[in-house]
Motif scaffolding. Structure first.
Motif, PDB file in Angstrom:
ATOM      1  N   MET A 185       5.206   3.530  10.878  1.00 39.32           N
ATOM      2  CA  MET A 185       3.935   3.576  11.618  1.00 39.32           C
ATOM      3  C   MET A 185       3.545   2.157  12.010  1.00 39.32           C
ATOM      4  N   THR A 186       3.329   1.911  13.294  1.00 37.84           N
ATOM      5  CA  THR A 186       2.976   0.589  13.781  1.00 37.84           C
ATOM      6  C   THR A 186       1.615   0.156  13.229  1.00 37.84           C
ATOM      7  N   PRO A 187       1.498  -1.075  12.716  1.00 37.29           N
ATOM      8  CA  PRO A 187       0.187  -1.556  12.266  1.00 37.29           C
ATOM      9  C   PRO A 187      -0.828  -1.486  13.407  1.00 37.29           C
ATOM     10  N   LEU A 188      -2.075  -1.201  13.061  1.00 37.46           N
ATOM     11  CA  LEU A 188      -3.128  -0.999  14.052  1.00 37.46           C
ATOM     12  C   LEU A 188      -4.294  -1.932  13.758  1.00 37.46           C
ATOM     13  N   LEU A 189      -4.754  -2.649  14.778  1.00 42.76           N
ATOM     14  CA  LEU A 189      -5.919  -3.533  14.647  1.00 42.76           C
ATOM     15  C   LEU A 189      -7.028  -3.013  15.553  1.00 42.76           C
ATOM     16  N   LEU A 190      -8.132  -2.625  14.957  1.00 45.82           N
ATOM     17  CA  LEU A 190      -9.271  -2.140  15.725  1.00 45.82           C
ATOM     18  C   LEU A 190     -10.341  -3.221  15.798  1.00 45.82           C
ATOM     19  N   ARG A 191     -10.920  -3.355  16.975  1.00 47.25           N
ATOM     20  CA  ARG A 191     -11.970  -4.338  17.182  1.00 47.25           C
ATOM     21  C   ARG A 191     -13.263  -3.622  17.545  1.00 47.25           C
ATOM     22  N   LEU A 230      -7.785  -3.876  10.087  1.00 46.44           N
ATOM     23  CA  LEU A 230      -6.328  -3.779  10.146  1.00 46.44           C
ATOM     24  C   LEU A 230      -5.858  -2.602   9.297  1.00 46.44           C
ATOM     25  N   VAL A 231      -5.060  -1.741   9.913  1.00 40.43           N
ATOM     26  CA  VAL A 231      -4.547  -0.543   9.255  1.00 40.43           C
ATOM     27  C   VAL A 231      -3.024  -0.616   9.173  1.00 40.43           C
ATOM     28  N   GLU A 232      -2.496  -0.434   7.965  1.00 44.80           N
ATOM     29  CA  GLU A 232      -1.045  -0.405   7.763  1.00 44.80           C
ATOM     30  C   GLU A 232      -0.700   0.755   6.834  1.00 44.80           C
ATOM     31  N   ASP A 233       0.250   1.557   7.247  1.00 44.17           N
ATOM     32  CA  ASP A 233       0.721   2.696   6.443  1.00 44.17           C
ATOM     33  C   ASP A 233      -0.409   3.613   5.990  1.00 44.17           C
ATOM     34  N   GLY A 234      -1.352   3.873   6.890  1.00 42.36           N
ATOM     35  CA  GLY A 234      -2.414   4.823   6.610  1.00 42.36           C
ATOM     36  C   GLY A 234      -3.560   4.298   5.767  1.00 42.36           C
ATOM     37  N   ARG A 235      -3.520   3.011   5.433  1.00 43.31           N
ATOM     38  CA  ARG A 235      -4.599   2.434   4.633  1.00 43.31           C
ATOM     39  C   ARG A 235      -5.145   1.177   5.294  1.00 43.31           C
ATOM     40  N   ILE A 236      -6.368   0.835   4.935  1.00 38.98           N
ATOM     41  CA  ILE A 236      -6.985  -0.389   5.440  1.00 38.98           C
ATOM     42  C   ILE A 236      -6.420  -1.563   4.656  1.00 38.98           C
ATOM     43  N   SER A 237      -5.860  -2.532   5.355  1.00 38.33           N
ATOM     44  CA  SER A 237      -5.274  -3.686   4.664  1.00 38.33           C
ATOM     45  C   SER A 237      -6.110  -4.955   4.811  1.00 38.33           C
ATOM     46  N   ALA A 238      -6.983  -4.998   5.815  1.00 38.07           N
ATOM     47  CA  ALA A 238      -7.850  -6.166   5.976  1.00 38.07           C
ATOM     48  C   ALA A 238      -9.074  -5.774   6.790  1.00 38.07           C
ATOM     49  N   VAL A 239     -10.199  -6.429   6.486  1.00 35.06           N
ATOM     50  CA  VAL A 239     -11.436  -6.180   7.215  1.00 35.06           C
ATOM     51  C   VAL A 239     -12.233  -7.471   7.247  1.00 35.06           C
ATOM     52  N   ASP A 272      -8.150   4.558   2.043  1.00 32.92           N
ATOM     53  CA  ASP A 272      -7.540   5.337   3.118  1.00 32.92           C
ATOM     54  C   ASP A 272      -8.234   5.036   4.442  1.00 32.92           C
ATOM     55  N   ALA A 273      -7.454   4.977   5.501  1.00 33.21           N
ATOM     56  CA  ALA A 273      -7.966   4.560   6.813  1.00 33.21           C
ATOM     57  C   ALA A 273      -8.571   5.736   7.572  1.00 33.21           C
ATOM     58  N   ASP A 274      -9.637   6.311   6.997  1.00 34.17           N
ATOM     59  CA  ASP A 274     -10.414   7.349   7.657  1.00 34.17           C
ATOM     60  C   ASP A 274     -11.698   6.714   8.171  1.00 34.17           C
ATOM     61  N   PHE A 275     -11.905   6.741   9.461  1.00 36.11           N
ATOM     62  CA  PHE A 275     -13.124   6.151  10.016  1.00 36.11           C
ATOM     63  C   PHE A 275     -13.419   6.763  11.372  1.00 36.11           C
ATOM     64  N   VAL A 284     -19.630  10.635  19.030  1.00 33.94           N
ATOM     65  CA  VAL A 284     -18.400  10.278  18.318  1.00 33.94           C
ATOM     66  C   VAL A 284     -17.308  10.011  19.350  1.00 33.94           C
ATOM     67  N   THR A 285     -17.022   8.736  19.561  1.00 36.02           N
ATOM     68  CA  THR A 285     -16.012   8.344  20.540  1.00 36.02           C
ATOM     69  C   THR A 285     -14.606   8.667  20.051  1.00 36.02           C
ATOM     70  N   GLU A 286     -14.367   8.415  18.772  1.00 36.90           N
ATOM     71  CA  GLU A 286     -13.049   8.691  18.188  1.00 36.90           C
ATOM     72  C   GLU A 286     -13.198   8.896  16.690  1.00 36.90           C
ATOM     73  N   THR A 287     -12.310   9.715  16.141  1.00 39.63           N
ATOM     74  CA  THR A 287     -12.211   9.936  14.700  1.00 39.63           C
ATOM     75  C   THR A 287     -10.785   9.636  14.281  1.00 39.63           C
ATOM     76  N   TYR A 288     -10.627   8.768  13.285  1.00 39.01           N
ATOM     77  CA  TYR A 288      -9.305   8.392  12.787  1.00 39.01           C
ATOM     78  C   TYR A 288      -9.086   8.980  11.404  1.00 39.01           C
ATOM     79  N   VAL A 289      -7.901   9.504  11.176  1.00 40.47           N
ATOM     80  CA  VAL A 289      -7.491  10.003   9.863  1.00 40.47           C
ATOM     81  C   VAL A 289      -6.213   9.275   9.461  1.00 40.47           C
ATOM     82  N   ALA A 290      -6.270   8.576   8.324  1.00 41.59           N
ATOM     83  CA  ALA A 290      -5.126   7.785   7.859  1.00 41.59           C
ATOM     84  C   ALA A 290      -4.587   6.890   8.979  1.00 41.59           C
ATOM     85  N   GLY A 291      -5.507   6.346   9.749  1.00 44.38           N
ATOM     86  CA  GLY A 291      -5.147   5.403  10.806  1.00 44.38           C
ATOM     87  C   GLY A 291      -4.716   6.018  12.117  1.00 44.38           C
ATOM     88  N   ARG A 292      -4.719   7.316  12.205  1.00 49.64           N
ATOM     89  CA  ARG A 292      -4.297   7.987  13.446  1.00 49.64           C
ATOM     90  C   ARG A 292      -5.510   8.537  14.200  1.00 49.64           C
TER      91      ARG A 292
END
Length: 442
Positions: free
Chosen positions: A1-7, A35-44, A381-384, A421-429
């Protein structure tokens, strides 16, 4: 899963806010990076800092100027009641017997349960809710459908096969032994699979004989780490009838206490009309009173004394919930809007920081899952979700005069719904934007 950076603008609570000016209770980053990596938040933190430490392969998504918050959490819903919402009835017991029990009988059919599960998850994701604690029907097929869909979407869900062996239609009854056996089977098949959590789920004392309550007690002793969910003191007629059925108990709460069902993972739906003795017991055991505002108003059940329960010398842990389908909205925004109004009627105040704490970290704490969900803390877990406070023309017009974060949150709570609600993410997806248009005949 590609790392994801949300701004975007980040908001996450450290603890319950003491007031509107309690800025130490939460993290707020005006230009934040997640920053989301492997379905979890790795940095904020600040976007520039998080970006500097991100992998070169990171994919960026810019959600400015919107708010990014932890996924919303709902601590009491009924999976089989999607087609019961907006049913006209005088009170709880009439509503159950006229509409709810007949509808739940349909969940003996696996195909029907699977179809409703698809719509159930779609609807909550549309409203930004990423975790619920759900009652399935008495049929194991309903729990299987509920958890199969949760696993398919990789969502953290709590659910349980309802146990009930009396005072319901024949098609909704199990027996003490069958309820025990099928609950054990659901636990063995689904608990810990993916992100699934199974809850031991006696519907309420009216629909379980003493023999079944003993079977529930046996399950609770065998699986002490599982959630237990049931109903308590929703309306006066229910309380009177329940106490008649268990005359040896001193009150409704004492019934559950006698069977060893109270504790920090016990979720008690409604819990509106409690004596001081009962309230002390909930406090001493750490049990959770779950406030269901839209349901309590819709069925005329009563006004939940949220602030009074928290302010007492022996405070009570509290969750908030939609209670679909006695509840009338899937939205936690609308749920807290009604909670605010109930407190107004009781002469109390529920400020918007408090409301957003409750539907995120507060409910995660109520579920004893704050180490996994409810915040934007690294390692969770990267649910947001992403919220737009100018989602409708009326909201956009009001936003022209909004000056502070609490004012914006109150606008979202008061006027927001799934359109905010513009978007809902589950485990970074991203999930909401990928929902198919509903095909109600499917």
């Amino acid at each position: 899963m590609t790392p994801l950076l949300l701004r975007g603008r980040l908001l996450s609570f450290h603890r319950a806010p003491a007031s509107l000016t309690d800025t130490g209770s939460y993290l707020y980053e005006e230009d934040g990076g997640l920053l989301v990596e492997d379905g979890r938040i790795s940095a904020v933190g600040a976007y520039a800092e998080v970006k500097a430490g991100a992998p070169e392969t990171v994919e960026e998504v810019d959600h400015r100027p919107h708010l990014i918050l932890p996924g919303l959490i709902d601590t009491h819903v009924h999976f089989p009641q999607m087609q019961v919402i907006a049913s006209y009835a005088a009170n709880l017991l009439e509503w159950l017997n006229t509409y709810t029990f007949p509808e739940e009988c349909r969940f003996v059919e696996s195909a029907h349960a699977a179809r409703i599960a698809t719509h159930f998850y779609d609807e909550f994701l549309r409203h930004g809710t990423t975790t619920v604690a759900a009652y399935c029907s008495v049929h194991k097929a309903s729990a299987d459908a509920f958890f199969a869909e949760a696993t398919r979407r990789n969502m953290l869900m709590i659910g349980g096969k309802v146990m009930m062996d009396r005072h319901a239609p024949q098609g909704l009854l199990d027996t003490p032994q069958l309820g025990y056996d099928e609950t054990r089977a659901v636990i063995e098949e689904w608990h810990g699979k993916g992100r699934s959590h199974v809850a031991i789920t006696p519907r309420f004392a009216i629909t379980s004989t003493p023999e079944q309550m003993s079977a529930v007690q046996a399950l609770a002793q065998e699986y002490p780490d599982l959630h237990i969910q049931t109903h308590l003191s929703e309306n006066h007629e229910e309380i009177r009838y329940t106490c008649e059925l268990f005359p040896e108990a001193s009150d409704y709460t004492d019934i559950y206490a006698r069977y060893g069902l109270l504790g920090r993972k016990t979720l008690l739906g409604h819990a509106i009309h409690l004596s001081e003795r009962e309230t002390d017991v909930l406090s001493q055991t750490g049990s959770v009173a779950v406030h269901c505002p839209t349901s309590n108003l819709f069925l005329g059940s009563g006004l939940f004394p949220l602030k009074a329960l928290e302010r007492r010398e022996k405070p009570v842990r509290i969750g908030v919930a939609t209670d679909i389908g006695g509840g009338s909205s899937y939205s936690m925004l609308k749920t807290l809007d009604e909670a605010y109004k109930i407190q107004q009627l009781l002469g109390e105040r529920l400020n918007p920081l408090d409301s957003f704490y409750r539907m995120t970290r507060g409910n995660a704490e109520a579920l004893s899952l704050v180490d996994r969900i409810g915040t934007l803390e690294p390692g969770t877990d990267a649910d947001f979700l992403v919220l737009d406070a100018a989602a409708t023309p009326a909201m956009r017009l009001r936003m022209e005069t909004v000056k502070t974060l609490p004012e914006e949150l109150f606008l979202l709570q008061t006027m927001g719904d799934d359109r905010a609600v513009t978007e809902t993410y589950v485990a970074g997806r991203p999930m909401k934007s990928n929902l198919l248009a509903p095909t109600l005949g499917a």
